[in-house]
Enzyme design. Sequence first.
Site, PDB file in Angstrom:
ATOM      1  N   CYS A 223       0.833  -1.169   0.361  1.00 15.13           N
ATOM      2  CA  CYS A 223       0.362  -0.204   0.065  1.00 15.13           C
ATOM      3  C   CYS A 223       0.970   1.209   0.132  1.00 15.13           C
ATOM      4  O   CYS A 223       0.172   2.593  -0.077  1.00 15.13           O
ATOM      5  CB  CYS A 223      -1.196  -0.251   1.032  1.00 15.13           C
ATOM      6  SG  CYS A 223      -1.707  -0.842   1.028  1.00 15.13           S
TER       7      CYS A 223
ATOM      8  N   HIS B  55      -3.487   6.688   2.624  1.00 15.77           N
ATOM      9  CA  HIS B  55      -4.071   5.145   2.202  1.00 15.77           C
ATOM     10  C   HIS B  55      -5.185   4.715   2.977  1.00 15.77           C
ATOM     11  O   HIS B  55      -5.038   5.438   4.296  1.00 15.77           O
ATOM     12  CB  HIS B  55      -3.099   4.297   3.156  1.00 15.77           C
ATOM     13  CG  HIS B  55      -2.991   3.347   2.456  1.00 15.77           C
ATOM     14  ND1 HIS B  55      -4.259   2.716   1.450  1.00 15.77           N
ATOM     15  CD2 HIS B  55      -3.448   2.224   2.842  1.00 15.77           C
ATOM     16  CE1 HIS B  55      -4.086   1.072   1.390  1.00 15.77           C
ATOM     17  NE2 HIS B  55      -4.058   1.138   2.428  1.00 15.77           N
TER      18      HIS B  55
ATOM     19  N   ASN C  97     -10.560  -0.542   0.522  1.00 16.81           N
ATOM     20  CA  ASN C  97      -9.005  -0.189   0.263  1.00 16.81           C
ATOM     21  C   ASN C  97      -8.571  -0.843  -1.272  1.00 16.81           C
ATOM     22  O   ASN C  97      -8.042  -2.073  -1.479  1.00 16.81           O
ATOM     23  CB  ASN C  97      -8.501  -1.088   1.483  1.00 16.81           C
ATOM     24  CG  ASN C  97      -6.519  -1.388   1.628  1.00 16.81           C
ATOM     25  OD1 ASN C  97      -6.249  -0.878   0.268  1.00 16.81           O
ATOM     26  ND2 ASN C  97      -6.462  -1.852   3.081  1.00 16.81           N
TER      27      ASN C  97
HETATM   28  C1  COA Z   1      -9.703  -5.790   9.983  1.00 17.87           C
HETATM   29  C2  COA Z   1     -10.826  -4.869  11.397  1.00 17.87           C
HETATM   30  C3  COA Z   1     -11.690  -4.646  10.323  1.00 17.87           C
HETATM   31  C4  COA Z   1     -11.193  -5.423  11.787  1.00 17.87           C
HETATM   32  O1  COA Z   1     -12.179  -4.764  12.663  1.00 17.87           O
HETATM   33  P1  COA Z   1     -11.804  -4.736  14.311  1.00 17.87           P
HETATM   34  O2  COA Z   1     -12.303  -4.075  15.169  1.00 17.87           O
HETATM   35  O3  COA Z   1     -10.367  -4.604  14.266  1.00 17.87           O
HETATM   36  O4  COA Z   1     -12.809  -5.545  14.919  1.00 17.87           O
HETATM   37  P2  COA Z   1     -11.561  -7.291  15.365  1.00 17.87           P
HETATM   38  O5  COA Z   1     -10.743  -7.659  14.896  1.00 17.87           O
HETATM   39  O6  COA Z   1     -11.820  -6.912  17.372  1.00 17.87           O
HETATM   40  O7  COA Z   1     -13.209  -8.054  15.671  1.00 17.87           O
HETATM   41  C5  COA Z   1     -13.923  -7.922  16.060  1.00 17.87           C
HETATM   42  C6  COA Z   1     -15.329  -9.300  16.229  1.00 17.87           C
HETATM   43  O8  COA Z   1     -14.875  -8.886  15.201  1.00 17.87           O
HETATM   44  C7  COA Z   1     -15.217 -10.082  14.265  1.00 17.87           C
HETATM   45  N1  COA Z   1     -14.958  -9.622  13.088  1.00 17.87           N
HETATM   46  C8  COA Z   1     -14.077  -9.711  12.087  1.00 17.87           C
HETATM   47  N2  COA Z   1     -14.485  -9.417  11.061  1.00 17.87           N
HETATM   48  C9  COA Z   1     -15.724  -9.470  11.060  1.00 17.87           C
HETATM   49  C10 COA Z   1     -17.185  -8.914   9.743  1.00 17.87           C
HETATM   50  N3  COA Z   1     -16.563  -8.795   8.663  1.00 17.87           N
HETATM   51  N4  COA Z   1     -18.351  -8.734  10.330  1.00 17.87           N
HETATM   52  C11 COA Z   1     -18.507  -9.345  10.825  1.00 17.87           C
HETATM   53  N5  COA Z   1     -17.741  -9.186  12.369  1.00 17.87           N
HETATM   54  C12 COA Z   1     -16.375  -9.440  12.483  1.00 17.87           C
HETATM   55  C13 COA Z   1     -14.595 -11.124  14.655  1.00 17.87           C
HETATM   56  O9  COA Z   1     -14.040 -12.857  14.525  1.00 17.87           O
HETATM   57  C14 COA Z   1     -14.585 -10.898  16.047  1.00 17.87           C
HETATM   58  O10 COA Z   1     -15.534 -11.466  16.799  1.00 17.87           O
HETATM   59  P3  COA Z   1     -15.429 -11.857  18.592  1.00 17.87           P
HETATM   60  O11 COA Z   1     -14.863 -10.992  19.320  1.00 17.87           O
HETATM   61  O12 COA Z   1     -16.560 -12.875  18.813  1.00 17.87           O
HETATM   62  O13 COA Z   1     -13.748 -12.526  18.172  1.00 17.87           O
HETATM   63  C15 COA Z   1      -9.092  -3.510  11.820  1.00 17.87           C
HETATM   64  O14 COA Z   1      -8.560  -4.644  12.428  1.00 17.87           O
HETATM   65  C16 COA Z   1      -8.064  -3.148  10.626  1.00 17.87           C
HETATM   66  O15 COA Z   1      -9.554  -2.888   9.888  1.00 17.87           O
HETATM   67  N6  COA Z   1      -7.546  -3.385  10.759  1.00 17.87           N
HETATM   68  C17 COA Z   1      -6.474  -2.861   9.773  1.00 17.87           C
HETATM   69  C18 COA Z   1      -6.622  -4.204   8.353  1.00 17.87           C
HETATM   70  C19 COA Z   1      -5.746  -2.834   7.748  1.00 17.87           C
HETATM   71  O16 COA Z   1      -6.077  -1.839   7.479  1.00 17.87           O
HETATM   72  N7  COA Z   1      -5.394  -3.803   6.496  1.00 17.87           N
HETATM   73  C20 COA Z   1      -4.706  -3.783   5.568  1.00 17.87           C
HETATM   74  C21 COA Z   1      -3.016  -2.738   5.382  1.00 17.87           C
HETATM   75  S1  COA Z   1      -2.881  -1.592   4.286  1.00 17.87           S
END
Ligand code: COA
Length: 327
Positions: free
Chosen positions: A114, A254, A284
């Site tokens: 990215c 980004h 993204n």
């Molecule tokens: C991936 C991301 C959206 C997850 O959001 P979050 O708020 O951190 O959520 P968590 O990982 O803490 O998960 C919370 C809960 O939601 C659930 N969950 C994850 N994805 C889900 C989805 N698409 N729909 C519903 N629930 C979801 C998880 O399983 C978890 O459940 P649990 O509490 O029962 O274990 C976030 O961490 C993120 O954006 N990270 C950066 C990723 C990124 O930018 N990647 C590219 C880099 S260039």
Amino acid sequence: MEPAAGILGSGSALPEKVLSNSDLEKMVETSDQWITDRTGIKERHMAAPDETTSTLSVKASRRALEMAGITSKDLDLIICSTISPDMPLPATAAFIQHDLGARACCAFDLAAACSGFLFGMTVAEQFIRNGRCKYVLVIGAELLTRYVDYKDRETCVLFGDGVAAAVLGRVTPPSGILASEMHTDGRFADHLYIPAGGTASPASHETVERRAHYIKMRGNELFKVAVRNMEDVSRRVLEKAQIPASQIDLFIPHQANQRITEAVRERLGVAPEKVYTNILRVGNTSSASIPICIDECVRSGRLKRGDLVLMAAFGAGVTWGAVLMRW
Ligand SMILES: CC(C)(COP(=O)(O)OP(=O)(O)OC[C@H]1O[C@@H](n2cnc3c(N)ncnc32)[C@H](O)[C@@H]1OP(=O)(O)O)[C@@H](O)C(=O)NCCC(=O)NCCS
């Protein structure tokens, strides 16, 4: 006066097909509400089977060349930032060069995920400033939906396809790139990766069965590194140019997660109205994310001559970087 490098033209290309949150609700256990609240994304684009990273790149590049008022024959260097190439070999930049009808100039791919477009801009800037190149085409091109596991709800909601390009060349100061930085820290390589398909794990029936050709991500850990590093690198380029954050006219981060954007914006003390975001309808698109935003801002008149624009990115590697420029 020191020569400066800036953007002379931009262009973008998004596939026609849109994949909405309600489409994803039918594929994995998720909801429009969850995706919107946790990421800020409503839809993303998905390439048609006959579209590739290079075909969309050619479309975006033609638009950028037209805006710059030059032809493909004028290009001295083509840099295609991509981690979703047409093929492992040769570089996607070679296909783009040929299909654009460019001369046999140097053309290569750059793999910094990215952050790749900002890395590409910084590389281009060096060649323009030292006089080796007059015009450099920098492309951010990703068809990430080809690498997304539509059984993995954590990643499949985030990524979309898109391409954008910019022609860089000499500009008259005070316009141009004022400061830039590029960083990589391989300690976090396991936060975002595709395990198979390379020399570490060549493609086999077994790797396909394990779904090892798809993106694997540690979202929570990545989130924290992203906020910390984007804030830090933004501060560093502002400090280099001795410009306070309050003077920025436009901040283009980004587009990874609206909550990441918001956290970085708040830490930097940039006013909300100065931040550009299109994550709601684009998702993204990795290295295409920032140049798509640039092109949208230029074409809508949001970015005007003399504006001070800060761009910051992070991605797999992990990589991160920032470019501060006067438009
Ligand atoms: C991936 C991301 C959206 C997850 O959001 P979050 O708020 O951190 O959520 P968590 O990982 O803490 O998960 C919370 C809960 O939601 C659930 N969950 C994850 N994805 C889900 C989805 N698409 N729909 C519903 N629930 C979801 C998880 O399983 C978890 O459940 P649990 O509490 O029962 O274990 C976030 O961490 C993120 O954006 N990270 C950066 C990723 C990124 O930018 N990647 C590219 C880099 S260039």
